[in-house]
Design a protein around this motif. Structure first.
Motif, PDB file in Angstrom:
ATOM      1  N   ASP A   1       0.749  -1.310  -0.091  1.00 46.94           N
ATOM      2  CA  ASP A   1      -0.092  -0.050   0.083  1.00 46.94           C
ATOM      3  C   ASP A   1       0.698   1.411   0.065  1.00 46.94           C
ATOM      4  O   ASP A   1       0.430   2.207  -0.570  1.00 46.94           O
ATOM      5  N   VAL A   2       2.103   1.230   0.568  1.00 49.78           N
ATOM      6  CA  VAL A   2       2.829   2.323   0.687  1.00 49.78           C
ATOM      7  C   VAL A   2       3.693   2.686  -0.646  1.00 49.78           C
ATOM      8  O   VAL A   2       3.564   3.885  -1.038  1.00 49.78           O
ATOM      9  N   VAL A   3       3.797   1.514  -1.161  1.00 51.82           N
ATOM     10  CA  VAL A   3       4.679   1.555  -2.585  1.00 51.82           C
ATOM     11  C   VAL A   3       3.468   2.208  -3.718  1.00 51.82           C
ATOM     12  O   VAL A   3       3.593   2.872  -4.497  1.00 51.82           O
ATOM     13  N   PHE A   4       2.090   1.274  -3.498  1.00 53.34           N
ATOM     14  CA  PHE A   4       1.275   1.798  -4.294  1.00 53.34           C
ATOM     15  C   PHE A   4       0.758   3.123  -4.304  1.00 53.34           C
ATOM     16  O   PHE A   4       0.756   4.038  -5.277  1.00 53.34           O
ATOM     17  N   GLY A   5       0.925   3.878  -2.986  1.00 51.53           N
ATOM     18  CA  GLY A   5       0.381   5.198  -2.896  1.00 51.53           C
ATOM     19  C   GLY A   5       1.609   6.039  -3.466  1.00 51.53           C
ATOM     20  O   GLY A   5       1.103   7.200  -3.857  1.00 51.53           O
ATOM     21  N   LEU A   6       2.620   5.593  -3.037  1.00 55.03           N
ATOM     22  CA  LEU A   6       3.719   6.405  -3.799  1.00 55.03           C
ATOM     23  C   LEU A   6       3.407   6.505  -5.401  1.00 55.03           C
ATOM     24  O   LEU A   6       3.812   7.712  -6.230  1.00 55.03           O
ATOM     25  N   ALA A   7       3.325   5.287  -6.013  1.00 55.49           N
ATOM     26  CA  ALA A   7       3.367   5.275  -7.421  1.00 55.49           C
ATOM     27  C   ALA A   7       2.130   5.777  -8.076  1.00 55.49           C
ATOM     28  O   ALA A   7       2.191   6.316  -9.180  1.00 55.49           O
ATOM     29  N   GLN A   8       1.096   5.851  -7.274  1.00 55.93           N
ATOM     30  CA  GLN A   8      -0.052   6.248  -8.058  1.00 55.93           C
ATOM     31  C   GLN A   8      -0.611   7.814  -7.390  1.00 55.93           C
ATOM     32  O   GLN A   8      -1.822   7.954  -7.732  1.00 55.93           O
ATOM     33  N   ASN A   9       0.304   8.244  -6.566  1.00 55.39           N
ATOM     34  CA  ASN A   9      -0.155   9.720  -6.010  1.00 55.39           C
ATOM     35  C   ASN A   9      -1.373   9.376  -4.904  1.00 55.39           C
ATOM     36  O   ASN A   9      -2.090  10.707  -5.100  1.00 55.39           O
ATOM     37  N   GLU A  10      -1.242   8.034  -4.478  1.00 58.93           N
ATOM     38  CA  GLU A  10      -2.675   8.337  -3.698  1.00 58.93           C
ATOM     39  C   GLU A  10      -2.366   8.324  -2.046  1.00 58.93           C
ATOM     40  O   GLU A  10      -1.827   7.591  -1.404  1.00 58.93           O
ATOM     41  N   LEU A  11      -1.937   9.588  -1.810  1.00 57.35           N
ATOM     42  CA  LEU A  11      -1.276   9.804  -0.602  1.00 57.35           C
ATOM     43  C   LEU A  11      -2.144   9.475   0.809  1.00 57.35           C
ATOM     44  O   LEU A  11      -1.585   8.824   1.483  1.00 57.35           O
ATOM     45  N   GLY A  12      -3.388   9.447   0.600  1.00 52.23           N
ATOM     46  CA  GLY A  12      -4.290   8.835   1.703  1.00 52.23           C
ATOM     47  C   GLY A  12      -3.918   7.205   2.063  1.00 52.23           C
ATOM     48  O   GLY A  12      -3.636   7.000   3.077  1.00 52.23           O
ATOM     49  N   LEU A  13      -3.971   6.449   0.759  1.00 51.26           N
ATOM     50  CA  LEU A  13      -3.790   5.175   1.000  1.00 51.26           C
ATOM     51  C   LEU A  13      -2.221   4.953   1.678  1.00 51.26           C
ATOM     52  O   LEU A  13      -2.071   4.241   2.641  1.00 51.26           O
ATOM     53  N   GLY A  14      -1.427   5.416   1.101  1.00 51.18           N
ATOM     54  CA  GLY A  14       0.099   5.478   1.381  1.00 51.18           C
ATOM     55  C   GLY A  14       0.445   5.751   2.772  1.00 51.18           C
ATOM     56  O   GLY A  14       1.119   5.216   3.489  1.00 51.18           O
ATOM     57  N   LEU A  15      -0.139   7.029   3.112  1.00 53.08           N
ATOM     58  CA  LEU A  15       0.110   7.581   4.515  1.00 53.08           C
ATOM     59  C   LEU A  15      -0.613   6.778   5.561  1.00 53.08           C
ATOM     60  O   LEU A  15       0.247   6.573   6.665  1.00 53.08           O
ATOM     61  N   THR A  16      -1.663   6.356   5.580  1.00 48.86           N
ATOM     62  CA  THR A  16      -2.406   5.562   6.413  1.00 48.86           C
ATOM     63  C   THR A  16      -1.904   4.434   6.618  1.00 48.86           C
ATOM     64  O   THR A  16      -1.627   3.820   7.959  1.00 48.86           O
TER      65      THR A  16
END
Length: 656
Positions: A618-633
């Motif tokens: 989820d962290v890597v996906f959030g970084l790759a897809q600019n989904e800060l909410g998923l990555g940061l949570t």
């Protein structure tokens, strides 16, 4: 008129008034931590079985995700605002953007300086500096390291990584050493900063990435900041410890002679603490090397990018080549800074010749750079490089043909009979029961404070909206930690009982602890391909060295008098171990468990890069897809798991 009291009422009233009397009437075995832990496990299994046969309310089964979805949406809105206002908000225009530009420029200037020196100049500068600090053996190691960079065709990538490390370490020491000096001289500041450092060292490296991406974007500036922040704690801690360990008699004598605070620091404390402070410098550099590879996920470039891209393509040969370069860089930097700390192999140059030697070395470096410029040397010659990836891939294919079926079967067995059932137990048990069990574990090992911290940490992973992935990550950590601690205790006991075995093991453990964690994923992928199994295998190998060392040191530190007394009473070797050595080494064993579990967590999360999934993915996906909410949570959930695991493995020690 007296009222008759029913039989048993008085006893009940007395029990209610005195809970301790009730506890005293319970069987002794119920008050043992092992029995209490078994009770917690039975409660968890019972909750899972009830959930399988009873139609529970929706809110009681899977953790409600409404709050988590709201938090993610708000964080995504924050990210959108930052992107829209990065060049308009005063916070960015007059503060963060200056830091970003400054750090990016510093990395670029150092990289350009290394390029301007050309490879002969860089090799001469590095080898001469290593010789002056650590002697000719370490200088040869540095030359070999540069040779690996060039011969593998990774010279430019290595220089980018080296520039980023130099920038980050300089910043970390510039901030960390003064803070450490202040913490060493001020009890109030030391007490204030200690919990911050504890928290920073609990956080797995992956959890650092998202906040700095939000503030500094993708690229070298964010990589430099995150590497700097990650590397600061040892500089502060070890410097503070060094200052505090200076002989109080020397401090008192200097003070009594009328020295000022500045004179006391510069003439007594810093000189006497120099070796220990250099150990802090060494640890800061090693953490920077580790983090700069991980920071390739956010655009650090260099050798980390080479490993990341190779793992993404499951190209073991390319990953091995880049990993070899990283390993050589880490070992060389460790040996240079380690030798600077103890000074055992520093060349004995007379004081009158030190400045001429320095000037002569600088002249040799400049001459080498000038000759390279005149000969139009542009980077390492391609003709001097060779393809190491192809033969490594060929060897890997041969290994897969030989033991691939066996390793695949072992991985399948682990997944189907251990990992998947444990993951199902944690994810499919009603979340309330899981939180209660976490709270109960905290109460058993450390009292109500640890219980509250443990329960709230696990609860927070659900409130963040990533309950299932958090429990799946926790299941992976528990499995890998159990294997790590089991192997670590056995090997540590054998090392403590055999000086020959300990001597053989010592250089192996030294080398293993020098390697950046990223590197452990390469052989794991070679053996098990991608998925959760290679992540767990890498986590076990990565976390073993500190566990073995702590167990070995703890058992060797047991009082000789206690051992002699046990032998005189006729104790067998097994009785000596189980009745004397292990109980008396309890504090070291608890620290071994704590360090092993925390390192396993860090590596399991990093296993997302080879298909481990869950929070790391989820962290890597959030970084790759600019989904800060998923990555940061997900990053915050990793921190919560780290806090839970750290507290429940330190609780009883802190309350002992």
């Amino acid at each position: 008129m007296a009222t008759a009291t029913p039989i048993g009422t008085a006893d009940t009233a007395e029990s209610a008034a005195d809970p301790a009397s009730t506890a005293r009437r319970l069987p002794d075995w119920t008050r043992r931590p092992g029995a209490q832990m078994a009770g917690v496990l039975l409660l968890l299994v019972a909750g899972y079985l009830v959930a399988r046969v009873v139609d529970l309310p929706a809110w009681l089964g899977t953790f409600p995700d409404a709050l988590g979805a709201w938090i993610m949406a708000r964080l995504d809105a924050v990210y959108e605002w930052v992107v829209a206002n990065r060049n308009a908000s005063p916070l960015f225009l007059y503060f963060l953007n200056y830091i970003s530009v400054g750090l990016g420029s510093a990395v670029s200037w150092i990289n350009q300086g290394l390029t301007a020196l050309s490879w002969p100049g860089v090799v001469l500068l590095g080898s001469l500096a290593a010789w002056r600090v650590a002697g000719w053996r370490v200088a040869l190691l540095v030359v070999a390291t540069f040779g690996v960079f060039g011969l593998t065709g990774l010279w430019n990538e290595a220089m980018t990584t080296l520039a980023l490390i130099i920038t980050s370490v300089a910043l970390a020491l510039l901030v960390g050493i003064p803070m450490g000096i202040l913490a060493g001289r001020s009890d109030r500041f030391h007490a204030l900063i200690r919990p911050v450092l504890d928290f920073m060292q609990i956080m797995p490296a992956f959890a650092y990435l998202l906040p700095f991406v939000l503030l500094f974007g993708i690229g070298n500036p964010a990589s430099a900041v995150v590497t700097t922040v990650y590397a600061i704690p040892p500089a502060v801690r070890i410097t503070a410890m060094a200052i505090r360990q200076v002989d109080p008699g020397a401090v008192e004598a200097t003070t009594s002679l009328g020295s000022t605070s500045w004179q006391l620091l510069t003439k007594v404390q810093l000189p006497m603490a120099k070796r220990t402070i250099l150990l802090g410098v060494n640890q800061t550099i090693m953490l920077a090397v580790s983090m700069v590879v991980i920071a390739s996920v956010i655009g650090a470039g260099g050798l980390g990018d080479a490993i990341y891209d190779a793992l993404a393509k499951v190209n073991v040969g390319e990953a091995f080549t880049a990993g070899l370069a990283i390993v050589m860089l880490a070992i060389a930097m460790d040996r240079v800074t380690g030798a600077a700390g103890h000074g055992a192999h520093t060349p004995d140059i007379p004081p009158a010749l030190r400045i001429p030697t320095l000037l002569g070395g600088g002249l040799v470096v400049a001459l080498g750079a000038v000759i390279a410029w005149m000969l139009d040397v542009d980077g390492w010659p391609d003709a001097w490089s060779f393809d190491l990836a192809s033969p490594v891939n060929a060897v890997n294919e041969q290994i897969q043909a030989t033991i691939g079926d066996a390793s695949a079967a072992a991985g399948t067995l682990l997944l189907e009979w251990v990992l998947n059932p444990l993951s199902a137990l944690l994810t499919q048990t009603p979340w309330v029961i899981v939180v209660l069990c976490a709270t109960a574990i905290g109460a058993v090992v450390g009292g109500w404070r640890i219980a509250a911290t443990a329960g709230l940490s696990i609860l927070a992973t659900g409130l963040l909206g990533v309950w299932d992935n958090s429990m799946d990550t926790l299941s992976q950590v528990l499995v890998a930690a159990a294997v790590t601690i089991g192997l670590g205790v056995v090997i540590g006991v054998l090392a403590a009982r055999s000086d020959v075995f300990a001597a053989i093991l010592r250089p192996i453990l030294d080398a293993m602890q020098t390697l950046p964690p990223f590197v452990y994923l390469i052989p794991a992928v070679a053996l098990f391909s991608v998925g959760r199994v290679p992540a767990l295998a890498a986590a076990v190998v990565f976390a073993l060295p500190p566990v073995i060392r702590l167990v070995n040191d703890g058992i060797r530190g047991v009082s000789g008098n206690a051992m002699e007394a046990a032998r005189s009473l006729g104790s067998t070797s097994w009785q000596l171990l189980t009745k004397v050595q292990l109980p008396l080494a309890r504090s070291s064993l608890l620290l071994a468990v704590n360090q092993g579990i925390m390192m396993v967590l860090a590596m399991v999360v990093m296993g997302a890069l080879v298909g481990a999934g869950s929070l790391g993915y989820d962290v890597v996906f959030g970084l790759a897809q600019n989904e800060l909410g998923l990555g940061l949570t997900s990053g915050l959930a990793i921190v919560c798991l780290g806090l839970f695991l750290d507290r429940v493995t330190q609780g009883r020690k802190s309350n002992a």
